[in-house]
Motif scaffolding. Sequence first.
Motif, PDB file in Angstrom:
ATOM      1  N   LYS A   1       0.830  -1.206   0.000  1.00 32.24           N
ATOM      2  CA  LYS A   1       0.000   0.000   0.000  1.00 32.24           C
ATOM      3  C   LYS A   1       0.865   1.255   0.000  1.00 32.24           C
ATOM      4  CE  LYS A   1      -4.221  -1.716   2.234  1.00 32.24           C
ATOM      5  NZ  LYS A   1      -5.140  -1.512   3.376  1.00 32.24           N
ATOM      6  N   GLN A   2       1.954   1.221   0.769  1.00 33.92           N
ATOM      7  CA  GLN A   2       2.840   2.382   0.835  1.00 33.92           C
ATOM      8  C   GLN A   2       3.499   2.678  -0.514  1.00 33.92           C
ATOM      9  OE1 GLN A   2       5.427   1.233   4.060  1.00 33.92           O
ATOM     10  NE2 GLN A   2       4.062   2.079   5.644  1.00 33.92           N
ATOM     11  N   HIS A   3       3.652   1.634  -1.332  1.00 32.42           N
ATOM     12  CA  HIS A   3       4.225   1.807  -2.666  1.00 32.42           C
ATOM     13  C   HIS A   3       3.147   2.098  -3.710  1.00 32.42           C
ATOM     14  CE1 HIS A   3       7.848  -0.034  -0.873  1.00 32.42           C
ATOM     15  NE2 HIS A   3       8.496   0.548  -1.875  1.00 32.42           N
ATOM     16  N   GLY A   4       1.924   2.315  -3.274  1.00 32.20           N
ATOM     17  CA  GLY A   4       0.844   2.673  -4.187  1.00 32.20           C
ATOM     18  C   GLY A   4       0.289   1.522  -4.988  1.00 32.20           C
ATOM     19  N   LEU A   5       0.522   0.290  -4.545  1.00 32.51           N
ATOM     20  CA  LEU A   5       0.014  -0.884  -5.263  1.00 32.51           C
ATOM     21  C   LEU A   5      -1.283  -1.371  -4.622  1.00 32.51           C
ATOM     22  CD1 LEU A   5       3.403  -2.748  -5.768  1.00 32.51           C
ATOM     23  CD2 LEU A   5       2.048  -1.616  -7.532  1.00 32.51           C
ATOM     24  N   ARG A   6      -2.210  -1.794  -5.468  1.00 32.17           N
ATOM     25  CA  ARG A   6      -3.495  -2.270  -4.990  1.00 32.17           C
ATOM     26  C   ARG A   6      -3.455  -3.783  -4.774  1.00 32.17           C
ATOM     27  NH1 ARG A   6      -7.164  -0.846  -9.781  1.00 32.17           N
ATOM     28  NH2 ARG A   6      -5.284  -1.715 -10.785  1.00 32.17           N
ATOM     29  N   VAL A   7      -4.068  -4.222  -3.689  1.00 34.39           N
ATOM     30  CA  VAL A   7      -4.184  -5.650  -3.375  1.00 34.39           C
ATOM     31  C   VAL A   7      -5.670  -5.997  -3.382  1.00 34.39           C
ATOM     32  CG1 VAL A   7      -3.756  -7.439  -1.627  1.00 34.39           C
ATOM     33  CG2 VAL A   7      -2.099  -5.583  -1.938  1.00 34.39           C
ATOM     34  N   PRO A   8      -6.103  -6.928  -4.238  1.00 35.73           N
ATOM     35  CA  PRO A   8      -5.307  -7.850  -5.054  1.00 35.73           C
ATOM     36  C   PRO A   8      -5.138  -7.428  -6.517  1.00 35.73           C
ATOM     37  CG  PRO A   8      -7.567  -8.592  -5.018  1.00 35.73           C
ATOM     38  CD  PRO A   8      -7.529  -7.316  -4.209  1.00 35.73           C
ATOM     39  N   GLN A   9      -5.688  -6.282  -6.915  1.00 40.99           N
ATOM     40  CA  GLN A   9      -5.690  -5.952  -8.340  1.00 40.99           C
ATOM     41  C   GLN A   9      -4.284  -5.957  -8.946  1.00 40.99           C
ATOM     42  OE1 GLN A   9      -7.291  -4.399  -5.969  1.00 40.99           O
ATOM     43  NE2 GLN A   9      -9.440  -4.013  -6.543  1.00 40.99           N
ATOM     44  N   ASP A  10      -3.328  -5.330  -8.280  1.00 44.15           N
ATOM     45  CA  ASP A  10      -1.960  -5.293  -8.806  1.00 44.15           C
ATOM     46  C   ASP A  10      -1.131  -6.492  -8.328  1.00 44.15           C
ATOM     47  OD1 ASP A  10      -2.445  -2.807 -10.064  1.00 44.15           O
ATOM     48  OD2 ASP A  10      -2.079  -1.768  -8.171  1.00 44.15           O
ATOM     49  N   VAL A  11      -1.273  -6.811  -7.073  1.00 47.77           N
ATOM     50  CA  VAL A  11      -0.543  -7.950  -6.491  1.00 47.77           C
ATOM     51  C   VAL A  11      -1.480  -8.710  -5.565  1.00 47.77           C
ATOM     52  CG1 VAL A  11       1.445  -8.688  -5.122  1.00 47.77           C
ATOM     53  CG2 VAL A  11       1.609  -6.628  -6.537  1.00 47.77           C
ATOM     54  N   ALA A  12      -1.725  -9.977  -5.873  1.00 43.42           N
ATOM     55  CA  ALA A  12      -2.530 -10.823  -4.987  1.00 43.42           C
ATOM     56  C   ALA A  12      -1.645 -11.270  -3.827  1.00 43.42           C
ATOM     57  CB  ALA A  12      -3.065 -12.029  -5.748  1.00 43.42           C
ATOM     58  N   LEU A  13      -2.249 -11.459  -2.666  1.00 47.35           N
ATOM     59  CA  LEU A  13      -1.464 -11.775  -1.470  1.00 47.35           C
ATOM     60  C   LEU A  13      -2.164 -12.848  -0.637  1.00 47.35           C
ATOM     61  CD1 LEU A  13       0.993 -10.975   0.341  1.00 47.35           C
ATOM     62  CD2 LEU A  13      -0.520  -9.287   1.421  1.00 47.35           C
ATOM     63  N   ALA A  14      -1.379 -13.807  -0.146  1.00 45.93           N
ATOM     64  CA  ALA A  14      -1.930 -14.876   0.693  1.00 45.93           C
ATOM     65  C   ALA A  14      -0.942 -15.234   1.791  1.00 45.93           C
ATOM     66  CB  ALA A  14      -2.234 -16.113  -0.153  1.00 45.93           C
ATOM     67  N   GLY A  15      -1.476 -15.595   2.959  1.00 46.68           N
ATOM     68  CA  GLY A  15      -0.634 -15.975   4.087  1.00 46.68           C
ATOM     69  C   GLY A  15      -0.871 -17.413   4.497  1.00 46.68           C
ATOM     70  N   PHE A  16      -0.511 -17.729   5.752  1.00 43.78           N
ATOM     71  CA  PHE A  16      -0.656 -19.092   6.268  1.00 43.78           C
ATOM     72  C   PHE A  16      -0.744 -18.993   7.788  1.00 43.78           C
ATOM     73  CE2 PHE A  16      -0.162 -23.498   6.973  1.00 43.78           C
ATOM     74  CZ  PHE A  16      -0.117 -24.186   5.764  1.00 43.78           C
ATOM     75  N   GLY A  17      -1.800 -19.567   8.381  1.00 41.49           N
ATOM     76  CA  GLY A  17      -1.907 -19.592   9.831  1.00 41.49           C
ATOM     77  C   GLY A  17      -3.256 -19.169  10.383  1.00 41.49           C
ATOM     78  N   ASN A  18      -4.010 -18.372   9.623  1.00 36.96           N
ATOM     79  CA  ASN A  18      -5.321 -17.899  10.063  1.00 36.96           C
ATOM     80  C   ASN A  18      -5.248 -17.221  11.429  1.00 36.96           C
ATOM     81  OD1 ASN A  18      -8.069 -17.401   9.858  1.00 36.96           O
ATOM     82  ND2 ASN A  18      -8.655 -19.365  10.765  1.00 36.96           N
ATOM     83  N   GLU A  19      -4.273 -16.304  11.578  1.00 37.13           N
ATOM     84  CA  GLU A  19      -4.190 -15.503  12.793  1.00 37.13           C
ATOM     85  C   GLU A  19      -5.444 -14.618  12.894  1.00 37.13           C
ATOM     86  OE1 GLU A  19      -2.008 -15.438  15.215  1.00 37.13           O
ATOM     87  OE2 GLU A  19      -0.483 -16.790  14.402  1.00 37.13           O
ATOM     88  N   THR A  20      -5.803 -14.247  14.095  1.00 41.82           N
ATOM     89  CA  THR A  20      -7.027 -13.467  14.317  1.00 41.82           C
ATOM     90  C   THR A  20      -7.071 -12.210  13.452  1.00 41.82           C
ATOM     91  OG1 THR A  20      -7.128 -14.256  16.593  1.00 41.82           O
ATOM     92  CG2 THR A  20      -8.434 -12.312  16.056  1.00 41.82           C
ATOM     93  N   PHE A  21      -5.918 -11.537  13.344  1.00 39.38           N
ATOM     94  CA  PHE A  21      -5.887 -10.274  12.598  1.00 39.38           C
ATOM     95  C   PHE A  21      -6.066 -10.456  11.096  1.00 39.38           C
ATOM     96  CE2 PHE A  21      -1.401 -11.568  13.283  1.00 39.38           C
ATOM     97  CZ  PHE A  21      -1.018 -11.766  11.955  1.00 39.38           C
ATOM     98  N   SER A  22      -5.948 -11.686  10.600  1.00 40.86           N
ATOM     99  CA  SER A  22      -6.035 -11.900   9.149  1.00 40.86           C
ATOM    100  C   SER A  22      -7.414 -11.557   8.594  1.00 40.86           C
ATOM    101  CB  SER A  22      -5.678 -13.350   8.789  1.00 40.86           C
ATOM    102  OG  SER A  22      -6.631 -14.260   9.318  1.00 40.86           O
ATOM    103  N   SER A  23      -8.446 -11.601   9.447  1.00 44.43           N
ATOM    104  CA  SER A  23      -9.800 -11.239   8.987  1.00 44.43           C
ATOM    105  C   SER A  23     -10.140  -9.790   9.321  1.00 44.43           C
ATOM    106  CB  SER A  23     -10.835 -12.167   9.639  1.00 44.43           C
ATOM    107  OG  SER A  23     -10.828 -12.028  11.048  1.00 44.43           O
ATOM    108  N   LEU A  24      -9.162  -9.059   9.867  1.00 46.58           N
ATOM    109  CA  LEU A  24      -9.393  -7.659  10.242  1.00 46.58           C
ATOM    110  C   LEU A  24      -8.637  -6.682   9.355  1.00 46.58           C
ATOM    111  CD1 LEU A  24      -9.080  -8.083  14.129  1.00 46.58           C
ATOM    112  CD2 LEU A  24     -11.169  -8.112  12.754  1.00 46.58           C
ATOM    113  N   THR A  25      -7.794  -7.201   8.462  1.00 46.16           N
ATOM    114  CA  THR A  25      -7.022  -6.331   7.576  1.00 46.16           C
ATOM    115  C   THR A  25      -7.913  -5.807   6.444  1.00 46.16           C
ATOM    116  OG1 THR A  25      -6.311  -8.257   6.283  1.00 46.16           O
ATOM    117  CG2 THR A  25      -4.852  -7.520   8.058  1.00 46.16           C
ATOM    118  N   ASP A  26      -7.415  -4.817   5.746  1.00 46.36           N
ATOM    119  CA  ASP A  26      -8.139  -4.255   4.598  1.00 46.36           C
ATOM    120  C   ASP A  26      -7.200  -4.243   3.385  1.00 46.36           C
ATOM    121  OD1 ASP A  26      -9.932  -2.980   2.923  1.00 46.36           O
ATOM    122  OD2 ASP A  26      -9.447  -0.978   3.695  1.00 46.36           O
TER     123      ASP A  26
END
Length: 347
Positions: free
Chosen positions: A264-289
């Motif tokens: 976001k700081q580099h002006g890139l849109r997620v997921p339109q410009d770069v798709a992103l995925a993690g691993f672990g299902n931490e609580t905060f993973s459903s609170l991000t934007d």
Amino acid sequence: MVRKRTSISDIAKELNLAVSTVSRALSDHSRISEATRKRVWELAEQLNYQPNHLAAALRKGRSNTLGVIVPNIDGHFFALVVKGIEEVANQAGFNVMLCQSNEDNAHEAKNVETLMNAQVDGILVSLSRSTHDFKHFDKVQQRKMPLVFFDRILTGSEVSAVVVDDYQGGYQMTKHLLDQGRRRIAHFGGPQHLNIYKDRYRGYCQALRDADLPVEEELVVLFKKMSLEDGPAGIRHLLALPQPPDAIFSSGDFTAVGALRALKQHGLRVPQDVALAGFGNETFSSLTDPMLTTVDQHCEEMGGAAVRLLLEMIQERTRQWSPRKIVLQPRVLVRESSAVAAAVAVG
């Protein structure tokens, strides 16, 4: 002045009875008369006698306590695993003694010594990131104390363990990104001597090969910690490439969220410009934007399964255990950070 704790011997001396008689009376033994039991119990209450359950258990060769070593309980994952451990252990009549290694091998070794000195009936452990061998567990095995690992073990080791199929998790997540039309997928990975990071990386590689795509070294960034701060460092590396990626699969949610902030700081849109995925299902993973696509590892189920495996070993009298492994299946949770259609629908 600290008041001396009342013992069975004190009660026996006061009533002029044998210690064995007092012990049986406190246990409501049928051979002890009702009158004697009443005298013993009345004095016990008067002297505020508290039975030493640990000492009694040790005399029987059992402490009814399980030792648990985790890297930390700061995040969602290990906190829920411990919850699962305690629930099943308590149902079976066992207490839990919890230690944190703080991702330090030397501290982990001290944890092992502490639990052995406490004479726990068995040990459950998830290795620290800095652990490269099992040397500090040699004494545990020499004493023939039941030992079960969960989540993190050393790559290629033959030990009793409960793990998630991290290979499948890595494979399915990478395939999901491929199914979104992404073809230049980067990977953030952790220390490869640990099974979880090695297997997630293997799954990533195989999914690319099955799609007839090469595994490009410049797109693979390995970290020692997989921390929040590693995410921006990884993004700086990837954006400096002649051809940056169109997707990133991170082996951990913390690093993925750090990467999300940096993108976001580099002006890139997620997921339109770069798709992103993690691993672990931490609580905060459903609170991000946007909300982070991730892999659920069935934390409480893992903890419960680890305890049940340990209890089976405790109940066996042979003390000759062949390594047993329980493998749980991961679940990909597709959210807005990887699927453009989902992001548009929410927006």
